[in-house]
Design a protein around this motif. Structure first.
Motif, PDB file in Angstrom:
ATOM      1  N   ILE A 230      36.040  25.582  62.794  1.00 53.30           N
ATOM      2  CA  ILE A 230      35.820  25.012  61.288  1.00 53.30           C
ATOM      3  C   ILE A 230      34.738  26.106  60.582  1.00 53.30           C
ATOM      4  N   MET A 231      33.773  26.060  61.690  1.00 52.92           N
ATOM      5  CA  MET A 231      32.353  26.985  61.141  1.00 52.92           C
ATOM      6  C   MET A 231      32.919  28.542  61.154  1.00 52.92           C
ATOM      7  N   CYS A 232      34.019  28.855  62.059  1.00 52.31           N
ATOM      8  CA  CYS A 232      34.369  30.545  61.715  1.00 52.31           C
ATOM      9  C   CYS A 232      35.216  30.389  60.773  1.00 52.31           C
ATOM     10  N   GLY A 233      35.755  29.570  60.066  1.00 53.16           N
ATOM     11  CA  GLY A 233      36.711  29.563  59.093  1.00 53.16           C
ATOM     12  C   GLY A 233      38.318  29.781  59.635  1.00 53.16           C
ATOM     13  N   ALA A 234      38.460  29.248  61.004  1.00 55.05           N
ATOM     14  CA  ALA A 234      39.756  29.480  61.503  1.00 55.05           C
ATOM     15  C   ALA A 234      40.335  28.253  61.448  1.00 55.05           C
ATOM     16  N   LYS A 235      41.697  28.200  61.895  1.00 57.56           N
ATOM     17  CA  LYS A 235      42.484  27.174  61.797  1.00 57.56           C
ATOM     18  C   LYS A 235      42.530  26.487  63.106  1.00 57.56           C
ATOM     19  N   ASP A 236      42.233  26.914  64.150  1.00 58.16           N
ATOM     20  CA  ASP A 236      42.189  26.277  65.482  1.00 58.16           C
ATOM     21  C   ASP A 236      41.466  27.295  66.192  1.00 58.16           C
ATOM     22  N   LEU A 237      41.199  26.916  67.801  1.00 58.28           N
ATOM     23  CA  LEU A 237      40.446  27.576  68.734  1.00 58.28           C
ATOM     24  C   LEU A 237      41.268  28.752  68.872  1.00 58.28           C
ATOM     25  N   ALA A 238      41.184  29.903  69.493  1.00 56.01           N
ATOM     26  CA  ALA A 238      41.998  31.030  69.881  1.00 56.01           C
ATOM     27  C   ALA A 238      43.044  30.579  70.704  1.00 56.01           C
ATOM     28  N   PHE A 239      43.002  29.636  71.943  1.00 52.05           N
ATOM     29  CA  PHE A 239      44.023  29.284  72.751  1.00 52.05           C
ATOM     30  C   PHE A 239      43.957  27.579  72.652  1.00 52.05           C
TER      31      PHE A 239
ATOM     32  N   HIS B 139      34.555  35.710  68.626  1.00 51.58           N
ATOM     33  CA  HIS B 139      34.444  37.209  68.590  1.00 51.58           C
ATOM     34  C   HIS B 139      35.713  37.678  67.550  1.00 51.58           C
ATOM     35  N   ARG B 140      36.830  36.932  67.859  1.00 45.81           N
ATOM     36  CA  ARG B 140      37.990  37.347  67.083  1.00 45.81           C
ATOM     37  C   ARG B 140      38.342  36.671  65.947  1.00 45.81           C
ATOM     38  N   MET B 141      37.930  35.568  65.419  1.00 46.45           N
ATOM     39  CA  MET B 141      38.397  34.483  64.670  1.00 46.45           C
ATOM     40  C   MET B 141      37.579  34.217  63.331  1.00 46.45           C
ATOM     41  N   ARG B 142      36.378  34.969  63.207  1.00 52.05           N
ATOM     42  CA  ARG B 142      35.579  34.666  62.205  1.00 52.05           C
ATOM     43  C   ARG B 142      36.109  35.140  60.919  1.00 52.05           C
ATOM     44  N   ALA B 143      35.986  34.208  59.673  1.00 49.12           N
ATOM     45  CA  ALA B 143      36.517  34.528  58.647  1.00 49.12           C
ATOM     46  C   ALA B 143      36.266  35.869  57.906  1.00 49.12           C
ATOM     47  N   PRO B 144      36.710  36.586  57.016  1.00 45.41           N
ATOM     48  CA  PRO B 144      36.193  37.734  56.512  1.00 45.41           C
ATOM     49  C   PRO B 144      34.890  37.523  55.915  1.00 45.41           C
ATOM     50  N   GLY B 145      34.039  38.278  55.977  1.00 41.23           N
ATOM     51  CA  GLY B 145      32.680  38.290  55.303  1.00 41.23           C
ATOM     52  C   GLY B 145      31.826  37.433  56.364  1.00 41.23           C
ATOM     53  N   LEU B 146      32.180  36.805  57.271  1.00 41.52           N
ATOM     54  CA  LEU B 146      31.289  35.934  58.148  1.00 41.52           C
ATOM     55  C   LEU B 146      30.887  36.983  59.433  1.00 41.52           C
ATOM     56  N   THR B 147      29.723  37.694  59.033  1.00 36.94           N
ATOM     57  CA  THR B 147      29.050  38.833  60.080  1.00 36.94           C
ATOM     58  C   THR B 147      28.402  37.823  61.045  1.00 36.94           C
TER      59      THR B 147
END
Lengths: 311, 539
Positions: B100-109, B181-189
């Motif tokens: 959620i903090m990454c702005g993603a739907k779930d973990l990578a795996f 590394h891979r799933m941060r939302a756009p703009g989330l540097t």
């Protein structure tokens, strides 16, 4: 021993008050920072409490100067503690040359002590005050740890090697000995007492003790009965290396390495002779693992240390 | 939030059924599965602790036999370390919040995430099996040669359990690293990430790099016992001290697995309760990495009296002193964040203040143990016991509970009674100090760890400690009580009860299965309270 509700341990060895001094120094530094930070946290939390539901904090992002300050100050203080602690540790790790030797062997669950004169005791340790005592520690089975809180010293007894510790008792009295390394069922029963005595009382005590010969004499006897002498002769006709003057010398090994022959090397060469074979000798010595007890080993090593080449 | 008719249902509601939970790939459901499991193991571990404290009420070993007592402290350590503390924050709050903090739907795996929970359960069950088959008495440290030759308890089974649970921890760490590394939302540097993500990232590195070492060590113990390889047993040419090196190479960094996530939680809470940007954000972020990396180089400070080379000891001592600096930096930055903040006195604040107080004591007493000459006296006494409980329980558990109180409305959609939240924080703080402060004193007096019976002069301090443990226990039970009770009440939590920033507070409480209806875009730094107030003011 001590009062029924002590809050600070007795200090009865030459290093005890030095250890306590470092303890109080770190305690003072810690108390200062703990109180400072706690007071600031509570003070800020009260002073800047939220007065309005939509209120937000000030827009402050940080300060490089402050960050450097609170990197450098803890670092400097930590380095002071490091150097102080390290110098104390080196004092504790290096017995004075004139220390008297006492052998202690830990086994589940007792401490077996052997004085230089050959007098033995179990779980008790009689020592004279004012004289450095070097303890050589062995273990018959698992890890143990010889701990004398009033002297602020402890050392692990490690199966398969010999370790050392030393102290100079400064006050006549009786003090706890604890096993500080967990060793099984009766770990908390593997305790005893140090009895620190005036030197003349110690001499009287040791004189009254029964003995079957000094450690060196016992070692000499073992050297014959275990048939060490058949191979380790005093001339080059033996199948094993000459042991005169071996202690403390540098030994060339078959694989090209060199080792200094200290107690641990002698111990290993008896218990696990194939580990370090001396150059130009065959690996034919049998192991004495299971044949020699740790106490026997210590006697044998004490004897080997006395072997000198004829001048 | 616009409550439309076709509003997707929350992750708690869709789909229904036991199977939908046991086979879920939703990181939030897996977080709850973990939360329930670790709570059960916490209670089991606490029961062992109660047994220990009850025995130590009197100097004589009169309540349990010596063997029973040895099993109690062994299992207390094994269960609390491997099955509660290590998974506590990462597997619950981390699982819930990292995507959620990454702005993603779930973990990578997601499937591997579920696998890690099952591995954890299998490992924990095997270890519990060892308990029912008669227990283990080696201490949680499994030191050889006692564990390999002298103990006739179920060491192998317990070790296999820990071995398997280790993989669960590796998989969780691996999942977090890839996700961050891979799933941060756009703009989330990287430097806009919430500090909790930095802490979870640092923790994951330690999990991935450290855990295999303990797994290999346990394998070697097995190889020695079964195949007679001489590795640790001196009778076959092994070295018992080698085991200690390998064990602490993992188990010291494991302490950072337990405390780094707590530091991350506290960074979030400090910002939220004071509605302020974290003071020195980048220093707090980098200090997590510094702790994770330097933490790998200090293991020998457990071995100053083990017969390790005194020169090796020097190196370990100086690095130990250096690792104190990043922890100090964090503490100063949290304190500075409160300066001119807008500080609420709701329950999370109580946990934050409690954490800082206990963590200070825990961290500072580490200096005593890092100073070699002093450690000779303190090693393996109750001083050490008190020190690591201040870090792992005072720090770790306080932060975990603070985090649970802070995110509970988000995770469950329910609120708990604020007053009880505050009372329990105070009870835990007071009970904890009463339990463990006396142990510093009794430790300096010389009372060794793992003693079933002890000299009479240590009794009063031990009685105080046991009394404190009772208060602590009541505090913990109270929390479990009102949190469980809240689950039976209607959902009453708003999306953002604390008025906090962060992607998790922009979505409903509880969130929907895929967290975000519209993929978020991040346009500001973390904790931009001042900027948000500005914007609201402009509207």
């Amino acid at each position: 021993m001590q009062s029924t509700f002590p809050l600070f341990p007795q200090a009865a060895s030459s290093v005890a008050s030095e250890v306590d001094l470092l303890y109080f120094f770190i305690l003072a530094v810690s108390a200062f920072f703990a109180i400072l930070v706690s007071a600031l946290v509570v003070f800020f939390a009260v002073k800047y409490r939220r007065r309005h539901p939509d209120e937000v904090g000030h827009d402050i992002h940080g300060s490089i100067a402050l960050e450097l300050l609170w990197c450098v100050i803890p670092f400097v203080l930590a380095m002071v503690m490091f150097f102080w602690g390290a110098s104390l540790y080196f004092t504790l790790a290096r017995p004075p040359a004139d220390a008297m030797d006492i052998f202690v062997v830990g086994k589940q669950w007792m401490w077996k002590v052997q004085h230089p004169s050959g007098v033995r005791e179990i779980n008790e340790l009689h020592v004279p005050i004012g004289r450095p005592v070097r303890i050589t520690l062995g273990s018959e089975d698992v890890l143990h740890d010889y701990y004398i809180p009033a002297f602020r010293v402890k050392m692990d007894a490690v199966p398969g090697k010999l370790t050392t510790m030393w102290f100079t008792a400064t006050k006549v009295g009786t003090y706890h000995i604890f096993c500080a390394e967990y060793c099984g069922t009766q770990h908390s029963g593997m305790i005893g007492q140090v009895i620190a005595m005036e030197p003349q009382d110690y001499e009287a005590w040791i004189g009254g003790g029964r003995t079957t010969g000094t450690a060196v004499e016992n070692g000499e006897r073992l050297f014959t009965t275990m048939a060490c002498i058949t191979c380790h002769k005093t001339d080059t006709s033996g199948r094993g290396p000459i042991l005169s003057d071996v202690f403390g010398s540098t030994v060339d090994l078959q694989d090209g390495r060199q080792v200094v022959a200290d107690e641990n090397y002698l111990r290993e060469s008896i218990m696990n002779p194939q580990a370090k074979v001396v150059r130009e000798f065959q690996p034919i010595m049998p192991t004495f693992q299971g044949t020699l007890s740790e106490e026997n080993l210590l006697q044998l090593i004490a004897y080997i240390k006395t072997l000198k080449a004829p001048q | 939030m616009n409550h439309a008719v076709n509003e997707p249902r929350s992750y708690l509601d869709a789909p229904y059924g036991v199977a939908s939970w046991l086979l879920t790939k939703d990181h939030k459901r897996i977080a709850l599965l973990y939360l329930i499991s670790i709570t059960v193991f916490f209670l089991i571990g606490a029961l062992f602790a109660a047994g220990i404290r009850a025995e130590l009420m009197t100097p004589e070993g009169d309540l349990f036999t010596a063997d029973m007592y040895n099993k109690l402290f062994t299992l207390h350590g094994v269960v609390m370390v491997f099955f509660f503390l290590i998974p506590s924050i990462p597997a619950t709050l981390g699982n819930f919040l990292v995507p959620i903090m990454c702005g993603a739907k779930d973990l990578a795996f997601p499937k591997i995430n579920l696998l890690s929970w099952y591995l954890y359960l299998i490992g924990a069950t095997l270890t519990l099996g060892a308990v029912f088959m008669g227990g283990v008495d080696t201490g949680w440290t499994f030191y050889t040669p006692y564990s390999s030759m002298a103990s006739n308890t179920n060491v192998t089974l317990a070790a296999v359990g820990v071995f398997i649970a280790g993989f669960s921890s590796i998989l969780t760490g691996f999942n977090f690293v890839v996700t961050i590394h891979r799933m941060r939302a756009p703009g989330l540097t990287w430097f806009r990430m919430p500090l909790f993500l930095w802490a979870m990232y640092a923790t994951s590195l330690v999990m991935i790099l450290g855990t295999p070492v303990v797994a290999i060590t346990l394998l070697m113990v097995g190889a020695e016992a079964a195949l007679g390889f001489g590795i640790f047993d001196p009778r076959v040419g092994g070295d018992p001290v080698l085991f200690q090196h390998l064990f602490w190479f993992y188990s010291h960094p494991a302490v950072y697995i337990m405390i780094l996530p707590g530091m991350g939680v506290i960074s979030e809470l400090v910002a939220a309760v004071s509605r302020k940007q974290i003071f020195g954000y980048s220093f707090v972020a980098y200090s997590s990495l510094a702790i994770a990396i330097i933490g790998f180089l200090v293991w020998g400070h457990h071995m100053f009296v083990s017969s390790q080379s005194i020169y090796a000891g020097l190196v370990f001592s100086i690095i130990t002193m250096i690792v104190a600096v990043p922890s100090a930096v964090k503490t100063f930055n949290w304190t500075a964040t409160l300066y001119r903040g807008s500080i609420t006195w709701e329950s999370p604040t109580y946990w934050v203040i409690g954490f800082i107080g206990l963590f200070l004591v825990g961290g500072l007493t580490g200096l005593f143990l890092g100073a070699m000459g002093l450690d000779v006296h303190l090693h393996d006494t109750y001083f050490v016991v008190a020190h690591f409980h201040y870090i792992m329980v005072g720090g770790g558990v306080m932060a975990f509970l603070g985090g649970v109180h802070f995110w509970w409305p988000k995770m469950t959609g329910r609120t708990y009674p604020e007053t009880l939240g505050k009372i329990s924080a105070v009870l835990v703080f007071v009970g904890f100090n009463l339990t463990f402060l006396p142990q510093f004193v009794v430790g300096y007096l010389g009372m060794p760890r793992r003693y079933h019976a002890y000299p009479e002069e240590f009794q009063i301090l031990n009685v105080v400690s046991t009394g404190g443990a009772s208060v602590l226990g009541i505090g913990y039970l109270l929390i479990i009580g009102y949190l469980v009770a809240s689950m039976f009440k209607p959902r009453n939590a708003t999306a953002n009860p604390w008025g906090a920033t962060g992607l998790e507070w922009d979505i409903p409480s509880p969130p929907t299965t895929f967290n975000f209806e519209i993929d978020p875009v991040v346009t500001e730094d973390a904790y931009n309270y001042a900027g948000r107030a500005q914007k609201t003011g402009d509207n």
